[in-house]
Design a protein around this motif. Structure first.
Motif, PDB file in Angstrom:
ATOM      1  N   ARG A 159       0.843  -1.194   0.000  1.00 18.41           N
ATOM      2  CA  ARG A 159       0.000   0.000   0.000  1.00 18.41           C
ATOM      3  C   ARG A 159       0.880   1.246   0.000  1.00 18.41           C
ATOM      4  O   ARG A 159       1.902   1.300   0.672  1.00 18.41           O
ATOM      5  N   THR A 160       0.472   2.260  -0.765  1.00 16.24           N
ATOM      6  CA  THR A 160       1.217   3.517  -0.798  1.00 16.24           C
ATOM      7  C   THR A 160       0.385   4.690  -0.296  1.00 16.24           C
ATOM      8  O   THR A 160       0.922   5.723   0.051  1.00 16.24           O
ATOM      9  N   ASP A 161      -0.918   4.553  -0.282  1.00 17.63           N
ATOM     10  CA  ASP A 161      -1.854   5.623   0.087  1.00 17.63           C
ATOM     11  C   ASP A 161      -1.765   6.832  -0.845  1.00 17.63           C
ATOM     12  O   ASP A 161      -2.184   7.922  -0.501  1.00 17.63           O
ATOM     13  N   GLU A 162      -1.198   6.630  -2.051  1.00 15.26           N
ATOM     14  CA  GLU A 162      -1.151   7.693  -3.050  1.00 15.26           C
ATOM     15  C   GLU A 162      -2.406   7.621  -3.905  1.00 15.26           C
ATOM     16  O   GLU A 162      -2.750   6.560  -4.417  1.00 15.26           O
ATOM     17  N   PRO A 163      -3.098   8.752  -4.079  1.00 14.58           N
ATOM     18  CA  PRO A 163      -4.330   8.725  -4.890  1.00 14.58           C
ATOM     19  C   PRO A 163      -4.030   8.517  -6.381  1.00 14.58           C
ATOM     20  O   PRO A 163      -2.988   8.925  -6.882  1.00 14.58           O
ATOM     21  N   ASP A 164      -4.942   7.862  -7.051  1.00 13.40           N
ATOM     22  CA  ASP A 164      -4.870   7.647  -8.502  1.00 13.40           C
ATOM     23  C   ASP A 164      -6.298   7.703  -9.028  1.00 13.40           C
ATOM     24  O   ASP A 164      -6.916   6.682  -9.290  1.00 13.40           O
ATOM     25  N   GLU A 165      -6.837   8.913  -9.140  1.00 14.84           N
ATOM     26  CA  GLU A 165      -8.246   9.084  -9.486  1.00 14.84           C
ATOM     27  C   GLU A 165      -8.619   8.523 -10.843  1.00 14.84           C
ATOM     28  O   GLU A 165      -9.766   8.166 -11.092  1.00 14.84           O
ATOM     29  N   ALA A 166      -7.677   8.414 -11.766  1.00 17.29           N
ATOM     30  CA  ALA A 166      -7.976   7.916 -13.114  1.00 17.29           C
ATOM     31  C   ALA A 166      -7.718   6.416 -13.255  1.00 17.29           C
ATOM     32  O   ALA A 166      -7.896   5.864 -14.329  1.00 17.29           O
ATOM     33  N   ASN A 167      -7.297   5.755 -12.181  1.00 16.53           N
ATOM     34  CA  ASN A 167      -6.980   4.317 -12.214  1.00 16.53           C
ATOM     35  C   ASN A 167      -6.006   3.969 -13.331  1.00 16.53           C
ATOM     36  O   ASN A 167      -6.202   3.019 -14.078  1.00 16.53           O
ATOM     37  N   GLU A 168      -4.943   4.756 -13.432  1.00 12.55           N
ATOM     38  CA  GLU A 168      -3.927   4.508 -14.452  1.00 12.55           C
ATOM     39  C   GLU A 168      -2.752   3.701 -13.913  1.00 12.55           C
ATOM     40  O   GLU A 168      -1.921   3.235 -14.681  1.00 12.55           O
ATOM     41  N   SER A 169      -2.680   3.524 -12.601  1.00  6.40           N
ATOM     42  CA  SER A 169      -1.627   2.711 -12.011  1.00  6.40           C
ATOM     43  C   SER A 169      -1.875   1.246 -12.339  1.00  6.40           C
ATOM     44  O   SER A 169      -3.000   0.861 -12.661  1.00  6.40           O
ATOM     45  N   PRO A 170      -0.851   0.417 -12.213  1.00  8.40           N
ATOM     46  CA  PRO A 170      -1.054  -1.010 -12.465  1.00  8.40           C
ATOM     47  C   PRO A 170      -2.112  -1.619 -11.545  1.00  8.40           C
ATOM     48  O   PRO A 170      -2.799  -2.548 -11.924  1.00  8.40           O
ATOM     49  N   PHE A 171      -2.223  -1.098 -10.323  1.00  6.52           N
ATOM     50  CA  PHE A 171      -3.247  -1.579  -9.402  1.00  6.52           C
ATOM     51  C   PHE A 171      -3.650  -0.451  -8.461  1.00  6.52           C
ATOM     52  O   PHE A 171      -2.903   0.502  -8.242  1.00  6.52           O
ATOM     53  N   ASN A 172      -4.848  -0.565  -7.934  1.00  7.28           N
ATOM     54  CA  ASN A 172      -5.371   0.379  -6.945  1.00  7.28           C
ATOM     55  C   ASN A 172      -6.164  -0.417  -5.931  1.00  7.28           C
ATOM     56  O   ASN A 172      -6.692  -1.487  -6.240  1.00  7.28           O
ATOM     57  N   GLY A 173      -6.285   0.130  -4.748  1.00  7.34           N
ATOM     58  CA  GLY A 173      -7.066  -0.536  -3.726  1.00  7.34           C
ATOM     59  C   GLY A 173      -7.835   0.479  -2.905  1.00  7.34           C
ATOM     60  O   GLY A 173      -7.468   1.647  -2.834  1.00  7.34           O
ATOM     61  N   ALA A 174      -8.907   0.016  -2.299  1.00 10.38           N
ATOM     62  CA  ALA A 174      -9.724   0.878  -1.438  1.00 10.38           C
ATOM     63  C   ALA A 174     -10.434   0.001  -0.426  1.00 10.38           C
ATOM     64  O   ALA A 174     -10.677  -1.185  -0.673  1.00 10.38           O
ATOM     65  N   THR A 175     -10.754   0.589   0.716  1.00 11.11           N
ATOM     66  CA  THR A 175     -11.471  -0.152   1.740  1.00 11.11           C
ATOM     67  C   THR A 175     -12.602   0.691   2.300  1.00 11.11           C
ATOM     68  O   THR A 175     -12.531   1.915   2.291  1.00 11.11           O
ATOM     69  N   ASN A 176     -13.634   0.009   2.747  1.00  6.56           N
ATOM     70  CA  ASN A 176     -14.706   0.681   3.474  1.00  6.56           C
ATOM     71  C   ASN A 176     -14.661   0.260   4.944  1.00  6.56           C
ATOM     72  O   ASN A 176     -15.603   0.458   5.678  1.00  6.56           O
ATOM     73  N   GLY A 177     -13.557  -0.336   5.354  1.00  4.13           N
ATOM     74  CA  GLY A 177     -13.392  -0.824   6.703  1.00  4.13           C
ATOM     75  C   GLY A 177     -13.678  -2.310   6.809  1.00  4.13           C
ATOM     76  O   GLY A 177     -12.935  -3.060   7.410  1.00  4.13           O
ATOM     77  N   GLU A 178     -14.756  -2.748   6.196  1.00  3.26           N
ATOM     78  CA  GLU A 178     -15.143  -4.155   6.259  1.00  3.26           C
ATOM     79  C   GLU A 178     -14.576  -4.949   5.091  1.00  3.26           C
ATOM     80  O   GLU A 178     -14.152  -6.087   5.249  1.00  3.26           O
TER      81      GLU A 178
END
Length: 135
Positions: free
Chosen positions: A26-45
């Motif tokens: 995890r890097t916690d760097e935003p990527d609003e356009a999803n151009e990175s090789p991968f992205n992650g997000a959580t809602n806690g659960e």
């Protein structure tokens, strides 16, 4: 060319181990356009991992490994060949999958295993909506 992506949903407590198995951190760097090789997000659960398949095509074997001791659901969409699949993996095994090959028609849905009991109702509703749009 088309769009290819794998979305993996898993319990949040499984995310760190799953990322480590894929060699990701995890890097916690935003990527609003999803151009990175991968992205992650959580809602806690739950934790959602977005993998751009131009970077890496996630295999059934990897999904099985990621589900060891837990469960996950994966959606793979490949617009280059118009095929999509959703599947559930639990404790290292593929429990079920539903795959659609649009080249064979919108009703060509392949079912393996035992998907949720309400999937035929969902399928029928979506097919009815699509037919209504064509009228």
């Amino acid at each position: 060319m088309g769009f290819r992506v794998t979305l993996i949903s898993m319990p949040s407590q499984s995310a760190t181990a799953a990322l480590r198995r894929l060699g990701l951190t995890r890097t916690d760097e935003p990527d609003e356009a999803n151009e990175s090789p991968f992205n992650g997000a959580t809602n806690g659960e739950n934790y959602l991992l977005w993998v751009n398949d131009d970077w890496h095509v996630v295999t059934d074997e990897e999904l099985s490994a990621l589900s060891a001791g837990s469960e996950l659901r994966a959606l793979r969409a490949n617009e280059t060949v118009m095929i999509s699949e959703i599947a559930k993996f639990e404790n290292g095994e593929k429990v079920w999958s539903l795959a659609l090959d649009c080249n064979k028609g919108r009703e060509h849905l392949t079912c393996i295993g035992h998907p949720p009991a309400n999937w035929p109702e969902i399928r029928d509703n979506l097919l009815a909506e699509a037919a209504a749009e064509e009228d």
